[in-house]
Design an enzyme around this catalytic site. Structure first.
Site, PDB file in Angstrom:
ATOM      1  N   ASP A   1      41.974 -73.138  18.132  1.00 19.93           N
ATOM      2  CA  ASP A   1      40.632 -72.614  18.401  1.00 19.93           C
ATOM      3  C   ASP A   1      39.667 -73.213  17.371  1.00 19.93           C
ATOM      4  O   ASP A   1      39.691 -72.853  16.205  1.00 19.93           O
ATOM      5  CB  ASP A   1      40.672 -71.093  18.284  1.00 19.93           C
ATOM      6  CG  ASP A   1      39.329 -70.435  18.557  1.00 19.93           C
ATOM      7  OD1 ASP A   1      38.307 -71.148  18.608  1.00 19.93           O
ATOM      8  OD2 ASP A   1      39.298 -69.197  18.703  1.00 19.93           O
TER       9      ASP A   1
ATOM     10  N   LYS B   1      29.897 -73.321  20.533  1.00 17.52           N
ATOM     11  CA  LYS B   1      28.834 -73.257  19.545  1.00 17.52           C
ATOM     12  C   LYS B   1      28.091 -74.589  19.424  1.00 17.52           C
ATOM     13  O   LYS B   1      27.259 -74.916  20.252  1.00 17.52           O
ATOM     14  CB  LYS B   1      29.377 -72.765  18.198  1.00 17.52           C
ATOM     15  CG  LYS B   1      29.883 -71.313  18.265  1.00 17.52           C
ATOM     16  CD  LYS B   1      30.202 -70.757  16.911  1.00 17.52           C
ATOM     17  CE  LYS B   1      30.754 -69.342  16.986  1.00 17.52           C
ATOM     18  NZ  LYS B   1      29.788 -68.328  17.430  1.00 17.52           N
TER      19      LYS B   1
ATOM     20  N   TYR C   1      40.167 -63.927  15.275  1.00 19.68           N
ATOM     21  CA  TYR C   1      39.166 -63.645  16.301  1.00 19.68           C
ATOM     22  C   TYR C   1      39.061 -64.861  17.209  1.00 19.68           C
ATOM     23  O   TYR C   1      38.763 -65.968  16.757  1.00 19.68           O
ATOM     24  CB  TYR C   1      37.800 -63.328  15.697  1.00 19.68           C
ATOM     25  CG  TYR C   1      36.771 -63.000  16.769  1.00 19.68           C
ATOM     26  CD1 TYR C   1      36.797 -61.775  17.425  1.00 19.68           C
ATOM     27  CD2 TYR C   1      35.816 -63.937  17.157  1.00 19.68           C
ATOM     28  CE1 TYR C   1      35.890 -61.468  18.432  1.00 19.68           C
ATOM     29  CE2 TYR C   1      34.902 -63.645  18.161  1.00 19.68           C
ATOM     30  CZ  TYR C   1      34.943 -62.406  18.797  1.00 19.68           C
ATOM     31  OH  TYR C   1      34.052 -62.123  19.799  1.00 19.68           O
TER      32      TYR C   1
END
Length: 418
Positions: A237, A264, A151
Site C-alpha cells: 500500500d 493521493k 490503515y
C-alpha cells in the site's frame, strides 16, 4: 489571542455549521469527513497558493497538511491547474475510454518496474478494496494478513487492521490475520497455522497509524518470501509512501510486490486511486478473459484527474524527491536535538514528519488535538494526526520555519501534559 485548550475554542464551532429542520448539523458532527476532527471545529480554508493557505479569518498559514499528503506540489500549482482546466474544457467525464487515462497509466508504470498493468479508482480506499478482491479471485482464497494498527482505507476488510470495528460484520474477522509490526515469528506463524488460506499480505512500509515506524527490511523480505512460497499475493500500500522514492518506497526497499496500491499525489489534487500489478495477476480484470471480475466506478480514470495526475508526476522528478527528502531528514535531526530534553521525538522518513512522545506508538487523542491547535496557533497546519508533509514549493527557509514552529508547539504541549 493565544488559545490554550480545546474547550476554549468551542465558542467558534458553530460559525459555519448549517442545520437541518431538527436543528442538527446537515453533516454529522459538522464535518464532511471524520479526518477533519481536531477536538473543536477548525477554521475553514478559503484559498491556497503554493505552501500557503488562507483561512476564513484571513490568516495566512503554512500548509504542512497538503490534504493529508496529497498536494506534493502545494496548492494550485499553475501547471496542474492548467492541465485540469484544459481537460475540463473538453469534458469532465465520458462513458467511453479517454486518452488521458493512457498518459497517466504510462506515467505511473514508468515508476513501478516489474509491474505491467494498472487500473484506476476514485480513492486509495477503493484501490485497496479492489486489490483484496483481485487477490481472492486469483488465489481462490479468502484470507488476508495485515499488520496491527495499520490503515488501508475504510473498506470492511481494511478497517479490521485495527481490530473489530463497528459496522463491520463479525464474520469478516475470520478471514483476517493480524500480526505485530516487524514481528517475524508472528508473520511465519500466520502461514504455519494456515498455510493455504491467505489470498494476500498487505503491507504499508511506513504506517502512520502504527506510529510512523518503518517496516524492517527483514520483515519485508520475509513477507515476499512467504507470499511466493505459499501462493499468496504480496500487496504493498503506497497511497501515502509513493512520494518517498522515484519508484515509490517499495523501490527504495528493493522489493517488487505482486500488486501495489497508490492514490493521493497521483491525481494532482483531484480524486484518484490506482491498482497496479504484474500482468498475470491483473488478467482477471480483463473483460475479454472469460470468468473475470468486474471493476468499475463512474469517475474512475476520468480525464480531469488523469490530466492533473500526469502533470503532477511529470513535475515530481527524482531530483525533486531527493531534495524534499533531504529537507525532511534535516528537519527531523534539527527537531530531535531540541525535543530530546522534553521527552518527545519527530519520526518519519524523507518528506514526512510526525512528533511523538519518545518511544510511544500512539498519542492520546486529546494530546493530538492540543498539538494540532498549538501548531495552528503558530501558523502551521498539520494533519489531524499531527503528520507534516513537505511540498515542492518549500525551500530550506520555509522548512526551517516549520520546524521551529513545530518544536515550539510540541514544547508547549509537553509542558502542559507533563
Amino acid at each position: 489571542m493565544v488559545i490554550t485548550s480545546v474547550g476554549d475554542r468551542a465558542e467558534s464551532s458553530d460559525r459555519h455549521i448549517r442545520r437541518n429542520t431538527a436543528g442538527r448539523p446537515m453533516m454529522p458532527g459538522g464535518y464532511g469527513r471524520s479526518a477533519y476532527h481536531v477536538g473543536a471545529a477548525p477554521t475553514y480554508a478559503v484559498r491556497g497558493e503554493g505552501w500557503r493557505l488562507w483561512d476564513d479569518t484571513g490568516r495566512e498559514l503554512i500548509d504542512a497538511n497538503g490534504n493529508f499528503t496529497t498536494l506534493i506540489h502545494g496548492n494550485a500549482h499553475p501547471e496542474i491547474v492548467e492541465a485540469a482546466h484544459r481537460a475540463m474544457q473538453r469534458g469532465s467525464a465520458w462513458g467511453i475510454p479517454n486518452l488521458a487515462e493512457w498518459d497517466l497509466a504510462e506515467a505511473v508504470l514508468q515508476r513501478l518496474p516489474g509491474l505491467g498493468q494498472v487500473r484506476f479508482t476514485n480513492s486509495g480506499t477503493e484501490a485497496v478494496m479492489s486489490a483484496v478482491r483481485l487477490a481472492r479471485a486469483v488465489t481462490g482464497r479468502d484470507g488476508v494478513v495485515m499488520t496491527k494498527d495499520g490503515y488501508h482505507g475504510s473498506s470492511d476488510v481494511a478497517l479490521l487492521a485495527s481490530g473489530p470495528s463497528k459496522g463491520v460484520p463479525k464474520a469478516m474477522g475470520d478471514d483476517v490475520t493480524l500480526v505485530p509490526l516487524n514481528d517475524l515469528t508472528a508473520l511465519r506463524e500466520a502461514f504455519t497455522q494456515r498455510p493455504a488460506s491467505h489470498a494476500a499480505i498487505i503491507l504499508d512500509l511506513l504506517p502512520n497509524k502504527a506510529g510512523l515506524v518503518e517496516v524492517a527490511p527483514q520483515f519485508v523480505a520475509e513477507a515476499r518470501t512467504l507470499a511466493s512460497e505459499h501462493g499468496t499475493l504480496l500487496v504493498i500500500d503506497e497511497v501515502i509512501s509513493f512520494r518517498l522514492g522515484e519508484h515509490g518506497l517499495s523501490g527504495a526497499y528493493g522489493v517488487v510486490p505482486d500488486l501495489l496500491t497508490a492514490g493521493k499525489l497521483i491525481g494532482g489534487g483531484l480524486p484518484i486511486g490506482a491498482l497496479a500489478g504484474r500482468d498475470e495477476y491483473m488478467e482477471p480484470l480483463d473483460p475479454w478473459v472469460p470468468g473475470g471480475i468486474v471493476h468499475s466506478g463512474t469517475f474512475s480514470g476520468n480525464p480531469v484527474s488523469s490530466a492533473a495526475g500526469s502533470a503532477a508526476l511529470r513535475l515530481l522528478t527524482a531530483s525533486q524527491i531527493d531534495r524534499l527528502n533531504a529537507l525532511g531528514d534535516a528537519a527531523r535531526t534539527q527537531a530531535n536535538e531540541q525535543l530530546q530534553p522534553c521527552g518527545w521525538e519527530v519520526r518519519g522518513r524523507g518528506s514526512l514528519l510526525r512528533p511523538f512522545p519518545a518511544g510511544a506508538r500512539k498519542v492520546a487523542e486529546a494530546t493530538q488535538h492540543e498539538l494540532w491547535w498549538a501548531a495552528y496557533e503558530r501558523g502551521v497546519v498539520l494533519s489531524s494526526a499531527n503528520l507534516a508533509a513537505l511540498s515542492t514549493p518549500m525551500d530550506t527557509a520555509v522548512v526551517t520555519d516549520i520546524t521551529e514552529r513545530l518544536v515550539d508547539a510540541v514544547k508547549a504541549v509537553a509542558e502542559v501534559t507533563g
